[in-house]
Enzyme design. Structure first.
Site, PDB file in Angstrom:
ATOM      1  N   ASP A 263      42.421  20.288 -35.382  1.00  0.00           N
ATOM      2  CA  ASP A 263      43.724  20.146 -36.048  1.00  0.00           C
ATOM      3  C   ASP A 263      44.934  20.349 -35.145  1.00  0.00           C
ATOM      4  O   ASP A 263      46.070  20.275 -35.602  1.00  0.00           O
ATOM      5  CB  ASP A 263      43.871  21.152 -37.214  1.00  0.00           C
ATOM      6  CG  ASP A 263      43.176  20.677 -38.470  1.00  0.00           C
ATOM      7  OD1 ASP A 263      42.706  19.522 -38.461  1.00  0.00           O
ATOM      8  OD2 ASP A 263      43.111  21.449 -39.441  1.00  0.00           O
TER       9      ASP A 263
ATOM     10  N   HIS B 113      45.498  17.685   3.280  1.00  0.00           N
ATOM     11  CA  HIS B 113      46.088  16.761   2.305  1.00  0.00           C
ATOM     12  C   HIS B 113      47.251  15.998   2.925  1.00  0.00           C
ATOM     13  O   HIS B 113      47.660  16.265   4.062  1.00  0.00           O
ATOM     14  CB  HIS B 113      46.525  17.509   1.035  1.00  0.00           C
ATOM     15  CG  HIS B 113      47.523  18.612   1.246  1.00  0.00           C
ATOM     16  ND1 HIS B 113      48.869  18.376   1.424  1.00  0.00           N
ATOM     17  CD2 HIS B 113      47.370  19.963   1.296  1.00  0.00           C
ATOM     18  CE1 HIS B 113      49.497  19.535   1.555  1.00  0.00           C
ATOM     19  NE2 HIS B 113      48.608  20.516   1.488  1.00  0.00           N
TER      20      HIS B 113
ATOM     21  N   HIS C  49      54.201  12.377  -1.619  1.00  0.00           N
ATOM     22  CA  HIS C  49      53.930  11.383  -2.660  1.00  0.00           C
ATOM     23  C   HIS C  49      55.267  11.018  -3.271  1.00  0.00           C
ATOM     24  O   HIS C  49      56.222  11.799  -3.208  1.00  0.00           O
ATOM     25  CB  HIS C  49      52.941  11.913  -3.713  1.00  0.00           C
ATOM     26  CG  HIS C  49      53.315  13.239  -4.314  1.00  0.00           C
ATOM     27  ND1 HIS C  49      54.247  13.365  -5.318  1.00  0.00           N
ATOM     28  CD2 HIS C  49      52.885  14.499  -4.053  1.00  0.00           C
ATOM     29  CE1 HIS C  49      54.364  14.656  -5.647  1.00  0.00           C
ATOM     30  NE2 HIS C  49      53.561  15.366  -4.888  1.00  0.00           N
TER      31      HIS C  49
ATOM     32  N   HIS D 251      53.418  12.431  -9.486  1.00  0.00           N
ATOM     33  CA  HIS D 251      52.889  11.505  -8.475  1.00  0.00           C
ATOM     34  C   HIS D 251      53.322  10.132  -8.960  1.00  0.00           C
ATOM     35  O   HIS D 251      52.634   9.495  -9.751  1.00  0.00           O
ATOM     36  CB  HIS D 251      51.370  11.609  -8.365  1.00  0.00           C
ATOM     37  CG  HIS D 251      50.916  12.903  -7.756  1.00  0.00           C
ATOM     38  ND1 HIS D 251      49.607  13.205  -7.504  1.00  0.00           N
ATOM     39  CD2 HIS D 251      51.611  13.998  -7.331  1.00  0.00           C
ATOM     40  CE1 HIS D 251      49.512  14.426  -6.964  1.00  0.00           C
ATOM     41  NE2 HIS D 251      50.722  14.914  -6.861  1.00  0.00           N
TER      42      HIS D 251
ATOM     43  N   GLU E 222      55.538  18.185   1.763  1.00  0.00           N
ATOM     44  CA  GLU E 222      54.784  19.386   1.400  1.00  0.00           C
ATOM     45  C   GLU E 222      53.638  19.722   2.353  1.00  0.00           C
ATOM     46  O   GLU E 222      52.477  19.747   1.948  1.00  0.00           O
ATOM     47  CB  GLU E 222      54.249  19.258  -0.028  1.00  0.00           C
ATOM     48  CG  GLU E 222      53.496  17.967  -0.334  1.00  0.00           C
ATOM     49  CD  GLU E 222      52.990  17.956  -1.776  1.00  0.00           C
ATOM     50  OE1 GLU E 222      52.283  18.902  -2.148  1.00  0.00           O
ATOM     51  OE2 GLU E 222      53.311  17.012  -2.516  1.00  0.00           O
TER      52      GLU E 222
ATOM     53  N   TYR F 151      45.997  26.374   5.317  1.00  0.00           N
ATOM     54  CA  TYR F 151      45.179  27.148   4.367  1.00  0.00           C
ATOM     55  C   TYR F 151      43.986  27.742   5.093  1.00  0.00           C
ATOM     56  O   TYR F 151      43.097  27.007   5.516  1.00  0.00           O
ATOM     57  CB  TYR F 151      44.714  26.224   3.231  1.00  0.00           C
ATOM     58  CG  TYR F 151      45.841  25.392   2.663  1.00  0.00           C
ATOM     59  CD1 TYR F 151      46.666  25.898   1.658  1.00  0.00           C
ATOM     60  CD2 TYR F 151      46.106  24.109   3.166  1.00  0.00           C
ATOM     61  CE1 TYR F 151      47.720  25.143   1.163  1.00  0.00           C
ATOM     62  CE2 TYR F 151      47.157  23.356   2.678  1.00  0.00           C
ATOM     63  CZ  TYR F 151      47.960  23.876   1.678  1.00  0.00           C
ATOM     64  OH  TYR F 151      48.998  23.125   1.199  1.00  0.00           O
TER      65      TYR F 151
ATOM     66  N   GLU G  31      57.170  22.992  -0.132  1.00  0.00           N
ATOM     67  CA  GLU G  31      57.345  21.640  -0.695  1.00  0.00           C
ATOM     68  C   GLU G  31      58.737  21.466  -1.274  1.00  0.00           C
ATOM     69  O   GLU G  31      59.201  22.273  -2.083  1.00  0.00           O
ATOM     70  CB  GLU G  31      56.316  21.416  -1.815  1.00  0.00           C
ATOM     71  CG  GLU G  31      56.490  20.086  -2.532  1.00  0.00           C
ATOM     72  CD  GLU G  31      55.379  19.799  -3.537  1.00  0.00           C
ATOM     73  OE1 GLU G  31      54.764  20.752  -4.052  1.00  0.00           O
ATOM     74  OE2 GLU G  31      55.150  18.599  -3.805  1.00  0.00           O
TER      75      GLU G  31
HETATM   76  N1  GLY Z   1      51.858  19.833  -7.580  1.00  0.00           N
HETATM   77  C1  GLY Z   1      51.021  18.834  -7.133  1.00  0.00           C
HETATM   78  C2  GLY Z   1      51.492  18.311  -5.860  1.00  0.00           C
HETATM   79  O1  GLY Z   1      52.201  18.976  -5.146  1.00  0.00           O
HETATM   80  O2  GLY Z   1      51.266  17.198  -5.540  1.00  0.00           O
HETATM   81 MN    MN Z   2      53.686  17.476  -4.655  1.00  0.00          MN
HETATM   82 MN    MN Z   3      53.527  20.503  -5.782  1.00  0.00          MN
END
Ligand code: GLY
Ligand code: MN
Ligand code: MN
Length: 457
Positions: free
Chosen positions: A51, A364, A368, A375, A398, A402, A424
């Protein structure tokens, strides 16, 4: 606490005008043939539990073209009598439903306040689509968003198989309009930038409030609640993606969203959180020591990531390639890690995408697109070639490092064990150079050390 912070926020920008939404529709239609038909559906509600549904968020393409955010709606564009006509199928006014679920603009509200020439009760979609499809040769429809509409379009097209064979009329192709829309959405208008600036300012203050409330023993979820509480308090609709709030080894997990641990005095916390305002996203990451003072090892890593981030922002110039900021960031990160003795390869070796050691600690991309989706829509490498940056494009910068001591796949240097740093910001490309939309958010080592733990309410 929030009331004082709110005084630093400018007033909300004007919403995007009906005229601008019409102009966007016309820019899209300029790429159509007169016998094309566009059909865009809102996604269905998602169930949370019995619900109970998740808060509703419509598709960014619908927001972009109309500003309309209600569920159970379909937007159609067709060519008729020498012009493009836009129509919206909406939930009709219904007092009983409105008593339970909230007020509805209905058909009248849609035409009065939104950029559509016509509006209809959504029960009419099947019949009207059937008629309009008679004159269409190509249907622009993105499948997979709303199964009900997928079925409707498919059935309506198939029903014309005989007519196609006998008379050569009726639609012969269903095409995805996403790439046409993405190309438009990639370059932001001044109204879109105003919404993004506001979302960025809300998120910047929220991060600062979390910094001010950081101290030994604070929990990840408490810092999350400050950030997300301020989003709501400031008039944002909420987060633009689930907040990532990780201290210690959790900071080395890129998309950690459990947010349940207690923060220790010797740990770095990484918070990646952004607000959504009128559909537009912000996306900020900051990392800081819970104690308010970077240890030597934390400072060494933070400074390298900061230098990499600044170099990448510098590369956000009109005419540069989309990949230039990433290359700039990677070079500074690799140089820094070689200097610290973490990487023993040469710079060229360290940067090798297959065999370089940089990817162990930085796995990474640097950027983006950002806009209505965090994104955002937009092809990064059209035809395999990186996109050239143009005024109005918005992207994140960003970089991060790590050092997950828990990882079985790497030999983590003891000195940097469980330090996770990402920084970032959201950047607008202009002819005058990069504009950092999230510049209000504290970032230098001095600013962070002066703010963390201060002014606890
Ligand atoms: N918060 C996800 C990124 O930084 O892409
Ligand atoms: Mn991001
Ligand atoms: Mn982010």
């Amino acid at each position: 606490m929030f009331a004082e912070a709110l005084t630093r926020l400018p007033s909300q920008p004007k919403p995007t005008s009906v005229e601008e939404h019409h102009a966007r529709q016309e820019r899209l239609a300029a790429q159509f043939r007169q016998d094309d038909l566009l059909v865009l559906a809102s996604p269905p509600h998602a169930v949370h539990s019995n619900d109970v549904e998740y808060p509703y968020r419509t598709s960014s393409d619908l927001i972009y073209l109309t500003g309309w955010t209600e569920a159970e709606s379909v937007f159609v564009m067709r060519y008729e009598n020498n012009g493009w006509v836009s129509a919206l199928f909406v939930q009709p006014k219904d007092t009983l439903k409105e008593i339970w679920e909230g007020r509805r603009p209905g058909v009248e509200g849609a035409t009065a306040d939104y950029a559509v020439h016509e509006a209809y009760n959504n029960h009419e979609i099947e019949d009207r689509l059937d008629v309009w499809l008679n004159d269409a040769r190509r249907v622009f429809h993105r499948g997979g968003i709303n199964p009900e509409l997928d079925r409707l379009v498919e059935t309506a097209v198939r029903r014309r198989d005989r007519a196609r064979q006998h008379f050569g009329t009726g639609p012969v192709a269903v095409e995805d309009p996403s790439s046409l829309l993405a190309e438009l959405r990639l370059r932001k208008s001044s109204s879109e930038i105003e919404q993004m600036v506001f979302a960025s300012k809300v998120a910047s203050i929220a991060h600062e409030l979390a910094m001010r409330h950081s101290r030994e023993g604070v929990t990840e979820y408490q810092l999350q609640s400050i950030i997300e509480g301020f989003f709501s308090y400031a008039g944002a609709s909420g987060w633009s993606y689930p907040s990532i709030v990780g201290c210690g080894e959790n900071a080395t997990i890129l998309h950690y969203t459990t947010n349940q641990d207690v923060c220790g005095d010797d740990e770095v916390i990484l918070i990646d959180a952004g607000a959504e305002f009128r559909g537009y996203a912000s996306d900020i990451t900051r990392s800081w020591p819970i104690s308010g003072r970077f240890t030597d090892s934390q400072r060494e890593i933070y400074q390298i990531v900061l230098d990499a981030q600044l170099a990448a922002i510098d590369a956000c110039q009109v005419g540069n390639l989309y990949t230039d900021p990433h290359d700039a960031a990677r070079t500074v990160l690799a140089e820094g890690l070689i200097r610290l003795g973490v990487i023993s390869q040469s710079l060229d070796e360290a940067l090798d995408p297959e065999t370089g050691d940089l990817r162990k600690w930085y796995m990474h991309n640097t950027s983006h697109w950002i806009g209505l989706d965090v994104h955002d829509a937009g092809v990064y490498k059209p035809g395999g070639t990186p996109r050239v940056l143009e005024p109005g494009m918005c992207l994140t910068i960003e970089p991060g490092l790590y050092f997950g001591a828990w990882r079985p796949d790497v030999d983590c240097p003891e000195r940097y064990a469980n330090i996770g740093i990402r920084i970032e910001d959201d950047v607008l490309i202009t002819t005058d150079g990069p504009v950092v939309l999230t510049a209000d958010c504290p970032k230098s080592i001095d600013d962070i050390e002066n703010i963390v733990g201060q002014d606890l309410a």
